[in-house]
Design an enzyme around this catalytic site. Structure first.
Site, PDB file in Angstrom:
ATOM      1  N   ASP A 257      13.372  -8.030 -18.412  1.00 32.44           N
ATOM      2  CA  ASP A 257      13.947  -7.800 -19.430  1.00 32.44           C
ATOM      3  C   ASP A 257      15.490  -7.304 -19.066  1.00 32.44           C
ATOM      4  O   ASP A 257      16.366  -7.182 -19.893  1.00 32.44           O
ATOM      5  CB  ASP A 257      13.432  -6.584 -20.302  1.00 32.44           C
TER       6      ASP A 257
ATOM      7  N   GLN B 174       7.642  -2.927 -24.174  1.00 32.70           N
ATOM      8  CA  GLN B 174       8.082  -3.435 -25.825  1.00 32.70           C
ATOM      9  C   GLN B 174       8.966  -2.163 -26.350  1.00 32.70           C
ATOM     10  O   GLN B 174       8.332  -1.040 -26.262  1.00 32.70           O
ATOM     11  CB  GLN B 174       7.083  -3.820 -26.429  1.00 32.70           C
TER      12      GLN B 174
ATOM     13  N   LYS C 180       4.932 -13.468 -27.467  1.00 37.15           N
ATOM     14  CA  LYS C 180       5.465 -13.732 -26.020  1.00 37.15           C
ATOM     15  C   LYS C 180       4.117 -13.858 -25.282  1.00 37.15           C
ATOM     16  O   LYS C 180       4.087 -14.868 -24.302  1.00 37.15           O
ATOM     17  CB  LYS C 180       5.793 -12.261 -25.426  1.00 37.15           C
TER      18      LYS C 180
END
Ligand code: NAD
Length: 280
Positions: free
Chosen positions: A116, A93, A49
């Protein structure tokens, strides 16, 4: 005909467009990833990322906590990032260590920075057909299918896996495209009965080679989301070589859904930037 869907190519095209848009901005968008502990797969995902964000010209901030951190400390950090106008995207994460409640933590991210798409507000908006930031992997799957001109309307799509991260948001994205959706999970009896009905089979179970040739309809399109690392090698949830002759399209692992997921994350960060700066 080449049956293999090239996720890297689609991802590059999306990232190229993002890069062009960022080049014209005086202040660059910023993505922040919060990681807890040292999960081996997470280390790789965060690194990917970071590289992708930097390559398109975004700022990237990695906040890395010890495994033993408590919930309140993480929430305090998220609240600080929420108030920081230079921060556009915040992700936690996953997976988090067991002593931490992922849902509770993620729901402290302000929805406009939830790149997300996992806060209850953004998931609710998705289910209600309202404009919102959506989960990157399911959005990436829709993007891949569209890039290959694969029509969803009227198709029978079977999803194997019902996680909040992928399976559940995908149901609604597919319904929006007028597909007929069947959802299977670990308690489904006779999985093959449902997978063989699928014009498009999307597998997101996290089980190496769960799907073999006899579970697939002739000419089906297969999207393999699974990433299973065994003895340092990556495997999908679908036995690629076994099904290849039977399918009309298939995503490889690696090089299929994964790269597009990252491109969508960057796109969501740019979207968040535009919403914060009222450019869209
Ligand atoms: P998860 O563990 O949260 O969910 C797995 C789902 O699969 C569950 O709903 C479970 O009921 C179902 N399942 C498990 N075994 C099954 C079986 N034998 N038959 C039918 N259903 C079964 O996992 P997740 O977060 O949704 O991820 C699943 C896989 O996708 C993992 O391998 C993960 O690494 C991968 N993944 C890849 C990307 C990407 O960008 N390529 C993104 C997210 C997840």
């Amino acid at each position: 005909m080449n049956k293999i869907i090239d996720g890297k190519l689609i991802s590059s095209k999306i990232k190229e467009k993002i890069k062009e848009k960022i080049q014209n901005l005086d202040v660059k968008p910023t993505l922040v990833v919060i990681q807890v502990g040292n999960n081996e797969a997470s280390n790789v995902y965060v690194k990917n990322k970071k590289n992708a964000a930097i390559n398109v010209g975004m700022n990237f901030n990695h906040i890395h906590f010890e495994e033993t951190i408590n919930e309140q400390e993480i929430i305090k950090t998220i609240e600080k990032l929420n108030k920081d106008n230079t921060v556009n995207g915040i992700i936690v994460q996953l997976p988090l260590p067991h002593h931490l409640n992922s849902n509770k933590i993620i729901n402290h991210i302000v929805p406009i920075k939830d790149v997300d798409g996992l806060t209850t507000i953004n998931l609710g908006k998705l289910f209600n057909d309202e404009e919102c930031l959506t989960s990157c992997t399911p959005a990436g799957i829709i993007e891949l299918l569209k890039a290959y001109n694969i029509k969803l309307e009227g198709k029978c799509v079977t999803i194997v896996g019902r996680s909040t991260l992928v399976g559940k948001p995908l149901i609604h994205m597919l319904l929006k495209e007028n597909a007929t959706v069947v959802v299977c999970h670990s308690k489904t009896v006779d999985l093959k009965r449902f997978t063989t009905k699928a014009d498009i089979l999307i597998v997101v179970a996290g089980k190496k080679h769960l799907i073999c040739s006899e579970m697939v309809k002739n000419g089906a399109i297969i999207i393999d989301v699974g990433i299973n690392k065994i003895d340092n090698k990556l495997y999908g949830d679908v036995n690629f070589n076994d099904v290849l002759d039977k399918v009309s399209y298939i995503t490889p692992v690696p090089g299929g859904v994964g790269p597009v997921t990252i491109a969508i994350l960057l796109n969501n960060t740019l979207k968040s930037y535009n919403m914060m700066n009222k450019k869209d």
